[in-house]
Design an enzyme around this catalytic site. Sequence first.
Site, PDB file in Angstrom:
ATOM      1  N   THR A 431       0.831  -1.201   0.000  1.00 26.28           N
ATOM      2  CA  THR A 431       0.000   0.000   0.000  1.00 26.28           C
ATOM      3  C   THR A 431       0.871   1.259   0.000  1.00 26.28           C
ATOM      4  O   THR A 431       2.042   1.225   0.352  1.00 26.28           O
ATOM      5  CB  THR A 431      -0.985  -0.012   1.197  1.00 26.28           C
ATOM      6  OG1 THR A 431      -1.602  -1.284   1.260  1.00 26.28           O
ATOM      7  CG2 THR A 431      -2.047   1.038   1.084  1.00 26.28           C
ATOM      8  N   GLY A 531      -0.363   0.549   5.912  1.00 24.55           N
ATOM      9  CA  GLY A 531      -0.071  -0.181   7.154  1.00 24.55           C
ATOM     10  C   GLY A 531      -1.192  -1.075   7.631  1.00 24.55           C
ATOM     11  O   GLY A 531      -1.254  -1.395   8.817  1.00 24.55           O
TER      12      GLY A 531
HETATM   13  N1  GLU Z   1      -5.864  -3.696   2.317  1.00 25.81           N
HETATM   14  C1  GLU Z   1      -5.631  -2.841   3.437  1.00 25.81           C
HETATM   15  C2  GLU Z   1      -6.846  -1.968   3.692  1.00 25.81           C
HETATM   16  O1  GLU Z   1      -7.581  -1.674   2.795  1.00 25.81           O
HETATM   17  C3  GLU Z   1      -4.439  -1.974   3.252  1.00 25.81           C
HETATM   18  C4  GLU Z   1      -3.197  -2.793   3.341  1.00 25.81           C
HETATM   19  C5  GLU Z   1      -2.014  -2.052   3.855  1.00 25.81           C
HETATM   20  O2  GLU Z   1      -2.085  -0.876   4.132  1.00 25.81           O
HETATM   21  O3  GLU Z   1      -0.971  -2.700   4.001  1.00 25.81           O
HETATM   22  O4  GLU Z   1      -7.053  -1.585   4.787  1.00 25.81           O
END
Ligand code: GLU
Length: 638
Positions: A431, A531
């Site tokens: 991300t 994160g």
């Molecule tokens: N998939 C996560 C979310 O949408 C984000 C993943 C990340 O920040 O590492 O909260």
Amino acid sequence: MSKRSPTRMCLPLLALLLISALALPPSSWAGQPMESLGVPPGTQLPDTAKAPDGAGPPSWTGKAFRQGVVSVANPYGAEAGAQILEAGGNAVDAAVAVAYALNVVEPQSAGIGGGGFMMIHMTKSGETVFIDSREKAPAGAARNMFVGVSSPSTKGIAVGVPGMVRGTALALEQYGKKSLAEVMRPAVKLADEGFAATPRYVSASCNNRALNYPETKAFFCPDGIHPRVEVGEIVTNPNLAATFKTIAADGPEAFYSGDIAKGIIEGQKRYYGTGKPGTMTLEDLTNYVPAVRKPVEATYRGYTVKSMPSPSSGGLTILQMLKMVERFPIGDAGQGFGFGQTNTLHVMIEAMRLAYADRAIWMGDADFAYVPAVGLLHPTYVDQRSSMISLTQRITPNPIAGDPRPFDVAALANGQRFASAEPVTGPGETTTHFCVVDKWGNVVSYTNTIESSHGIGVFAGYTQPDGEFRNFGFLLNNELTDFNTTPSTNPYTGTIGTNDVEPNKRPRSSMAPSMIFDPQGRPIVAFGSPGGATIINSVFQVAMNLIDHGMAIQPAIDQPRISVTAASGGTTMEPGFSQSTIDALKVLGHSISVASVSDIGSVQAVDIDLQTGKQYGGADSRREGTVIGLPRPQGKNR
Ligand code: GLU
């Protein structure tokens, strides 16, 4: 902010020496005393109020700009955005350029195989909206599809219908000045001609998740050896360049039809003959529509904080935590509430535990399930939750979710659905968050993702009749593991989990692109972080550093952070807090683990001094945070 003079800061360019070909602005490592950063003279600073260990030298320059600022977790991404601003684009144009460029230079984190949330504030209309390009479950998804599946995050069933291409196209159409083809140019060039590998590219691109499938391994770490490339080596991605050129020439629909669509559909099935292939069809791709959403918001000590609503849990959880700590005199070091002092950290930990308990039960995709957003932020409800916080001991037993329904104006109808917990994604290489402000004062705060590092670890593509793999150069997301992977029941109602898998539903996110507004409703800061579930805590803490501790933007990002992501959870602390504080927290009943490196989140931000019109950027040395302000210093243009 309330306590600071408007001295604002700008980040040095971490990987600058490595990318001289792009001639980014000069790095400036000139440290400045805290007094000149807006902290009133005489303020007692705890010894923890310093940059975290390993974060590098102080990086505050106070450099101000007027023609726009781009703040990105990667120098090439920042450069792409700056080029578009220099070419007359607005913040939305520049942000879209950054997103495509990052697909090339941070391919493990985000890209066209995934989705995200783009927060836009347009100065002229005063409008603040989100373009939600979050992935959706295919129509064939089922509530129990992850049951019994080992490592679901590397399986085809984890792939959500990607949203970035239609989402960015919609953002440009409604709020931009330039065409998709134009803003994609820097990304096409990066993919075609290559970029010099940065330290983070070297460390993050070839990891265990890159090794699972042959084409991915061949691209990121051909011999299975880490690192694939040395810092400074040129990396190209001709397959992605070709995909980008198709989209640029034929428009966004080219992604959702024809050859590329075939690559997405075949890619999610490629390695899963008997082992959970994805169910996405051409119809799912055709039907994908990004959403335009309004922020959730609350006031905090006179400022208005706006953030991402459902399907994210980010905004609601951050705002709940801020409202729960608002009754404490945070910022008053004399009362033990200075930055990094025990009382401050204790009430933050307790607010996190309470808010994450609610998040686990009440938050998910409100297009499918009842999310009591009003109740969760209702002053009486928040007061009830906050009153559980005592300054003398940790809440015991662990708090459970409250019942905000009586405070929710959208009354509960029988049979509506609720959720329980999902696996928490921790911090890592995944991300990315970036911000842009342009010369007109339009602001963008954009978090983009393919979920875990490398998504499912498979490139979109298919085997051609000649046996060759037609590789489209972008990774497929594993966003659907943000759903509850085990079907759950709401303990209050007995109905199914708010975040359980359902066809066409968006998985609950933690992403929280956010902005802080002054009492007149003008944006003064935009920020956000990657994160996983820790995103919420990073954004919460930066907001407190700005508002409660009176820090300027760069120190607010640099300070060590803490994170708790469950009511029963222990506290992870980045290095930099004093041992006496850690000991005092343990006496209050907290279980503490101090991380060896600072890696909770990666916050990028821009801020605007409304009195002078000056613009500033802040970026995170936890990754390769880079700020480029315009106009560039003379002689430093490309
Ligand atoms: N998939 C996560 C979310 O949408 C984000 C993943 C990340 O920040 O590492 O909260």
